[in-house]
Design a protein around this motif. Structure first.
Motif, short mmCIF file in Angstrom:
data_model
loop_
_atom_site.label_atom_id
_atom_site.label_comp_id
_atom_site.label_asym_id
_atom_site.label_seq_id
_atom_site.Cartn_x
_atom_site.Cartn_y
_atom_site.Cartn_z
N GLN A 168 38.45 -5.75 54.26
CA GLN A 168 39.80 -5.77 53.38
C GLN A 168 40.45 -5.31 52.36
O GLN A 168 41.05 -5.99 51.81
N TRP A 169 39.97 -3.92 52.03
CA TRP A 169 40.65 -3.36 51.35
C TRP A 169 42.64 -2.78 51.90
O TRP A 169 42.77 -4.20 52.94
N PHE A 170 43.59 -2.01 51.60
CA PHE A 170 44.58 -1.64 52.30
C PHE A 170 44.78 -2.19 54.20
O PHE A 170 44.12 -1.45 54.82
N GLY A 171 45.18 -2.79 54.39
CA GLY A 171 45.75 -2.66 55.96
C GLY A 171 46.96 -3.64 56.39
O GLY A 171 47.88 -3.59 56.01
N CYS A 172 47.07 -4.24 57.21
CA CYS A 172 47.88 -4.74 58.32
C CYS A 172 48.79 -6.13 57.45
O CYS A 172 49.64 -6.37 57.27
N SER A 173 47.92 -6.70 56.35
CA SER A 173 48.55 -8.01 55.86
C SER A 173 49.14 -7.16 54.37
O SER A 173 49.40 -8.34 54.06
N SER A 174 48.79 -6.15 54.42
CA SER A 174 49.15 -5.18 53.21
C SER A 174 51.46 -5.17 53.37
O SER A 174 52.10 -5.57 52.08
N CYS A 175 51.88 -5.10 54.08
CA CYS A 175 52.33 -4.61 55.14
C CYS A 175 53.25 -6.21 55.68
O CYS A 175 54.85 -6.57 55.44
N HIS A 176 52.54 -7.22 56.31
CA HIS A 176 53.10 -8.22 57.72
C HIS A 176 52.12 -9.29 57.12
O HIS A 176 50.64 -9.62 56.56
N ASP A 177 53.40 -10.17 57.90
CA ASP A 177 52.28 -11.73 56.88
C ASP A 177 51.79 -11.86 58.07
O ASP A 177 52.30 -11.72 59.34
N PRO A 178 50.35 -12.71 58.02
CA PRO A 178 49.42 -12.27 59.16
C PRO A 178 49.76 -13.49 59.53
O PRO A 178 49.45 -13.80 61.40
N GLU A 179 51.07 -14.55 59.62
CA GLU A 179 51.32 -15.96 60.53
C GLU A 179 52.31 -14.81 61.18
O GLU A 179 52.16 -15.82 62.12
N THR A 180 53.39 -14.33 60.97
CA THR A 180 54.45 -13.55 61.95
C THR A 180 54.83 -12.33 61.69
O THR A 180 55.37 -11.93 63.06
N MET A 181 53.46 -12.30 61.12
CA MET A 181 54.10 -10.66 61.52
C MET A 181 54.98 -9.71 60.62
O MET A 181 55.33 -8.98 61.53
N GLN A 182 55.77 -10.17 60.23
CA GLN A 182 56.85 -9.98 59.54
C GLN A 182 57.09 -9.17 58.76
O GLN A 182 56.16 -9.96 58.31
#
Length: 432
Positions: A168-182
């Motif tokens: 859960q350290w730096f990863g996808c959710s650091s740059c993308h909204d997990p709901e919309t991936m925007q």
């Protein structure tokens, strides 16, 4: 029907077969460039971990894991090897950061996948607060901030880091909204700081967001004295001089310095990687070229176009990152970047060594009986000189993001450090 007509009919038939075959191959080939939105599980905050995105976005995940690689930089500057110590390569830093934790350990940055591992094993970690983790994991925003605002920032680092899983350290959710991936900005400190400049990042264009997602962490920042929240000194402008004025003017509130230097007793500021500020005033930003365009270019695999999530030197992906705009050869571009790096590093060393001499000169003046009042101006110039040197030394582009701005800043550092030395020596000569 004569021979010419027969030949024309035959040619027309062959052409129809050929172009029909081409159309068929194009239609049958996997060339869908769209990225299908996938539902990411949220149980136990799984959406904050990179593994939750592995099956849904395999190409992006695979390229992101390339950040584990530790290959050297093509120009010889930077890289991601754990043995790359700034203190070893620039020993003047031992003096310049004396009395501060950066004199204990100051290693070159590794890939983003090491964000959690490296901060947990850092020799600078003991005694730090929760604010230090803001850029290391979106857990800070999605769990702590959403629950109780900035309360986590002033709590002990170990208490705040304890619940964060290794994934859960730096990863996808650091740059993308997990709901919309925007693309999203989760660092509220960046949002607030940009707002003071009249920029609402929530309404930013997609192209601007391709810079802001990086800028929210790759920037100069400080922790407010009042509650430890993250803040950026953008109010007066993006260059090193404007940011120094921000700190000098009292705009930082109760924050006045990061530490008092052990030898010169000068109140010091520690610069943090101002990559955003350097880029935003440079030629690439003027042309609308963002961090993502160079460091995370579009690539293709098996007919699929996607954004590479291997955040690395553009020279390692030079065909996709550079040659789509530049018509020079790869060798010419690499040589140009290497020259910028070499020139920057040489002046950076000169500036750092001159600053180091200034600290020791003021210390010698103190030992000769000079008072704080007599050394006030020498210390002020040293504080500013080291800020300019460190602003460049802490920036990750080694001059490339904005060569003109970087050269100016190093020139100011060298000049002010010499002025500091001269004033300290003048105090001693005047008192003998």
């Amino acid at each position: 029907m004569n021979k010419l007509q027969k030949r024309l009919i035959g040619l027309a038939g062959a052409s129809a077969l050929f172009f029909g075959f081409v159309v068929f191959r194009i239609a049958a080939a996997p060339h869908d460039d769209t990225v299908k939105l996938a539902k990411i599980p949220t149980t136990n905050n799984a959406h904050l971990g990179t593994e939750a995105y592995k099956d849904a976005y395999p190409l992006q995940y695979k390229s992101f894991m390339k950040n584990n690689e530790g290959a050297p930089s093509p120009t010889g500057f930077g890289g991601a090897q754990p043995e790359n110590s700034h203190l070893k390569n620039q020993p003047e830093m031992l003096e310049n950061f004396k009395g501060y934790k950066f004199a204990i350990q100051y290693d070159d940055d590794r890939g983003h996948t090491y964000a959690g591992k490296d901060i947990l094993s850092s020799k600078r970690r003991p005694g730090q607060k929760g604010s230090c983790i803001v850029c290391k994991s979106s857990y800070m925003y999605d769990v702590y901030y959403k629950d109780s605002g900035w309360d986590f920032a002033s709590k002990p680092f170990d208490d705040i880091a304890a619940p964060i899983a290794a994934d859960q350290w730096f990863g996808c959710s650091s740059c993308h909204d997990p709901e919309t991936m925007q693309l999203r900005i989760y660092n509220v400190g960046f949002v607030d700081s940009m707002a003071r400049r009249g920029i609402d990042v929530k309404t930013a264009s997609h192209n601007d967001m391709r810079a802001y997602v990086c800028a929210q962490c790759h920037t100069e920042y400080y922790f407010t004295k009042e509650d430890g929240r993250v803040n950026m000194p953008y109010d007066n402008g993006y260059d090193a001089e404007a940011e120094f004025q921000f700190y000098q003017s009292g705009q930082a509130g109760g924050f006045q310095q990061d530490w008092i230097h052990a030898d010169s007793k000068t109140p010091m500021l520690k610069a943090q990687h101002p990559d955003f500020e350097t880029w935003v005033t440079g030629v690439h930003a003027d042309a609308g070229v963002t961090c993502v365009d160079c460091h995370m270019p579009y690539v293709r695999e098996n007919g699929r176009k996607y954004t590479s999530h291997w955040m690395t030197s553009p020279l390692k992906t030079i065909n996709e990152s550079c040659l789509k705009c530049h018509d020079e050869s790869a060798e010419t571009l690499t040589a140009r970047v290497k020259t910028i790096h070499e020139n920057t590093f040489k002046l950076q060393r000169i500036a750092g060594q001159t600053v180091s001499k200034a600290h020791l000169t003021i210390q010698a003046a103190m030992n000769s009986g000079a008072t704080d009042a007599q050394l006030a101006q020498a210390r002020l110039k040293l504080r500013e000189a080291q800020w300019y040197w460190d602003w460049v030394a802490a920036e990750n582009g080694v001059g490339f993001h904005n060569p003109d701005r970087i050269m100016r800043t190093l020139g100011l550092a060298i000049d002010l450090a010499h002025q500091s030395i001269e004033e300290a020596n003048a105090v001693v000569k005047g008192s003998l």
